[in-house]
Design an enzyme around this catalytic site. Structure first.
Site, PDB file in Angstrom:
ATOM      1  N   ALA A 293       2.228  -9.833   1.524  1.00 18.48           N
ATOM      2  CA  ALA A 293       3.009  -9.818   2.769  1.00 18.48           C
ATOM      3  C   ALA A 293       2.091  -9.625   3.962  1.00 18.48           C
ATOM      4  CB  ALA A 293       4.030  -8.690   2.712  1.00 18.48           C
TER       5      ALA A 293
ATOM      6  N   GLY B 280     -18.563  13.497  -7.730  1.00 16.34           N
ATOM      7  CA  GLY B 280     -17.314  13.962  -7.130  1.00 16.34           C
ATOM      8  C   GLY B 280     -16.534  14.839  -8.093  1.00 16.34           C
TER       9      GLY B 280
ATOM     10  N   GLY C 138     -13.604  16.247  -7.620  1.00 15.99           N
ATOM     11  CA  GLY C 138     -12.206  16.371  -7.187  1.00 15.99           C
ATOM     12  C   GLY C 138     -11.291  16.209  -8.394  1.00 15.99           C
TER      13      GLY C 138
ATOM     14  N   ILE D 131      -9.747  13.489  -9.675  1.00 16.72           N
ATOM     15  CA  ILE D 131     -10.072  12.378 -10.580  1.00 16.72           C
ATOM     16  C   ILE D 131     -11.332  12.710 -11.378  1.00 16.72           C
ATOM     17  CG2 ILE D 131     -10.845   9.967 -10.683  1.00 16.72           C
ATOM     18  CD1 ILE D 131      -8.951   9.328  -8.403  1.00 16.72           C
TER      19      ILE D 131
ATOM     20  N   VAL E 106     -15.093   9.857  -5.363  1.00 11.51           N
ATOM     21  CA  VAL E 106     -15.276  10.660  -4.144  1.00 11.51           C
ATOM     22  C   VAL E 106     -14.103  10.520  -3.175  1.00 11.51           C
ATOM     23  CG1 VAL E 106     -17.786  10.705  -4.311  1.00 11.51           C
ATOM     24  CG2 VAL E 106     -16.681   8.827  -3.074  1.00 11.51           C
ATOM     25  N   GLY E 107     -12.937  10.222  -3.716  1.00  9.99           N
ATOM     26  CA  GLY E 107     -11.739  10.211  -2.884  1.00  9.99           C
ATOM     27  C   GLY E 107     -11.147   8.822  -2.714  1.00  9.99           C
TER      28      GLY E 107
ATOM     29  N   ASP F  81       0.806   6.859  -0.047  1.00  9.78           N
ATOM     30  CA  ASP F  81      -0.614   7.040   0.270  1.00  9.78           C
ATOM     31  C   ASP F  81      -1.036   6.340   1.562  1.00  9.78           C
ATOM     32  OD1 ASP F  81      -0.815   8.481  -2.048  1.00  9.78           O
ATOM     33  OD2 ASP F  81      -2.340   7.226  -2.979  1.00  9.78           O
TER      34      ASP F  81
ATOM     35  N   HIS G  43      13.252  32.948 -25.224  1.00  8.04           N
ATOM     36  CA  HIS G  43      12.164  33.482 -26.038  1.00  8.04           C
ATOM     37  C   HIS G  43      12.134  32.749 -27.369  1.00  8.04           C
ATOM     38  CE1 HIS G  43       9.413  36.428 -27.756  1.00  8.04           C
ATOM     39  NE2 HIS G  43      10.194  36.466 -28.836  1.00  8.04           N
TER      40      HIS G  43
END
Ligand code: NAD
Length: 468
Positions: free
Chosen positions: A116, A181, A183, A185, A271-272, A313, A445
């Protein structure tokens, strides 16, 4: 596309933001088109959450088999068949992908497989193999996701270096892996491969891996990593990667002013990720970007253009699939005139390392930074019967309680089943429950969820299974 004002919506991107929004909008009576240029389900389903957790599940089973003798179950010479592990992962992804496609179709969503692009702020052109279609939808939701970031250092073009997507296609396991990295991931893959016998070296630029978790948790994970073949160097600035004649990779980095090298058979760069804003013409229509580089949105996911929302994102607010899916509901509700703004206070997240780390709400660090007075309790897994049965004695449930209001404002679970425990804590915090209210809730329990009950008791000085 139908043109009855406000009754039709175009989603650009079919990840957990776009596809969830499309189905929800269709259920709410809107006429919906979804454009996806690569794969329904987006990064999460095809190259992120689902395939990585499928591989991690296989590593869990491998560890279960190898350690089963502790429970009197003897299994001699287990074999790890990596191609079969990969095939099972692919099967899971394929099943989910076709399931989502079916759900979209059954709900009457029209799927256009193509790219698109805005021609102007009202007109979107979709280029497909079968031709070009021009749409003038009354509402548009942008859900284009994110893409991997790369370091500006020499050597990353080597075929020995890969990103999180490339790793998922490995046909064999390396003996040594360097992860750039530390992080989410990087650490999830480090533990996955380390547990399968790969020697893993993580190089993290900051003084701490997993910057979003409290220092005690990051430090503990580094310590536990050694038993899973994972070692970490914090404060490592990676300078270059070079291929050796022997077909291995040498990673050069600076640590405390000294230049060092580490060799690996393969290198993972993690690294992100940054918002995916390329190729759909957002610049042409005057869409504004926020300081974080993503498309700027308000709490109702509205952009600066009244007929366009953005979710997931591509807004770069919180790179989590479940946040994207919820933002989709918020955006569709806003289109329908229903006011349900995003509330980011109690968003759970899970890091699938070993042990798992799950978090919701504030951390000790964030409360200290805002000057909030709080109390903290940490209930160890060793105090719980079910954890003992499973020999899962590593970890704790940590709860943070606001001194002034008595409300639970944050929790971290480090340990087995953290991914399940965090749901109860999220509901408790989202509902504003106090320790007293949780104390008077009955927990089954024997389950590890009793650790949450124990935390409520402990906050009142009434712990039953922990000496304090
Ligand atoms: P991240 O931002 O979590 O971590 C990147 C890490 O790389 C940071 O610790 C950073 O300090 C480090 N780094 C940056 N430059 C470096 C350098 N030159 N040398 C060494 N280290 C360097 O990013 P990610 O791990 O790539 O993940 C991307 C996004 O996907 C994140 O937002 C993450 O939360 C999300 N994600 C979530 C899950 C989950 O919820 N289980 C799983 C995977 C990814």
């Amino acid at each position: 596309m139908t043109t009855e004002p406000g009754k039709d919506v175009l989603f650009i991107g079919g990840g957990p933001g776009g596809y969830a929004g499309a189905i929800y909008a269709a259920k709410k009576g809107l006429s919906v088109i979804l454009v996806e240029k690569r794969w329904i389900g987006g990064t999460c389903l095809n190259a992120g959450c689902i395939p990585t957790k499928a591989l991690i599940h296989a590593a869990d089973r491998w560890e279960t088999v190898r350690t089963a003798s502790r429970f009197g179950v003897i299994s001699t010479d287990p074999i790890l068949d990596w191609p079969m592990v990969q095939a099972q992962k692919d099967k899971t992804v394929d099943t989910l992908r076709s399931g989502i496609r079916l759900l979209l179709e059954k709900n009457g969503v029209q799927i256009l497989e193509g790219t698109a692009e805005f021609l102007d702020e009202r007109t979107v052109q979709v280029r497909m193999e079968s031709g070009v279609e021009t749409l003038r939808p009354s509402q548009i939701v942008i859900a284009t996701g994110s893409k991997t970031k790369h370091l500006p250092i020499p050597g990353l073009e080597s075929p020995l270096v890969t990103d999180s997507e490339g790793v998922l296609q490995w046909s064999s396991l390396p003996q040594r892996l360097v992860v750039i990295g530390g992080g989410v991931i990087g650490m999830e893959f480090a533990f996955l491969f380390g547990r399968l016998g790969v020697k893993v070296q993580v190089l993290e630029f900051l003084p701490q891996i997993l910057p979003s978790v409290d220092a005690d948790i990051a430090t503990r994970l580094v310590r536990l990593g050694k038993a899973s073949n994972v070692t970490v160097v914090n404060g490592a600035k990676v300078l270059s990667v070079a291929s050796t004649p022997a077909g291995t990779a040498t990673v050069t980095y600076e640590h405390q002013g000294v230049v060092k090298t580490v060799e690996g058979d393969r290198v993972l760069e993690a690294v992100g990720r940054g918002p995916e804003l390329s190729g759909f013409g957002w610049e042409r229509i005057g869409l504004e970007r926020g300081k974080n580089g993503g498309i700027a949105v308000d709490a109702r996911m509205r952009t600066n253009l009244p007929h366009i929302h953005a979710i997931g994102d591509c807004t770069n607010l919180m790179q989590l699939a479940h946040v994207a899916s919820h933002q989709a509901i918020v955006a569709v509700d806003d289109i329908l005139g229903l006011d349900h703004p995003m509330d980011y206070r109690f968003i759970p997240s899970v890091i699938f390392t070993t042990p798992e780390i799950a978090q919701v709400g504030a951390t000790e660090k964030s409360l200290t930074e805002t000057g909030t007075r709080f109390r903290v309790v940490k209930i160890p897994y060793g105090s719980n019967g079910k954890a003992l049965i499973e020999n899962e004695l590593t970890g704790f449930v940590k709860v943070l309680c606001d001194e002034e209001t008595g409300r639970w404002v944050g929790a971290t679970v480090m340990g087995a089943h953290a991914n399940a425990l965090i749901a109860t804590l999220t509901v408790a915090m989202h509902s504003g429950l106090s320790a007293e209210e949780i104390k008077h809730t009955v927990f089954a329990h024997p389950t590890v969820s009793e650790l949450i009950h124990e935390a409520a008791l402990s906050l009142q000085g009434e712990a039953i299974h922990v000496w304090e």
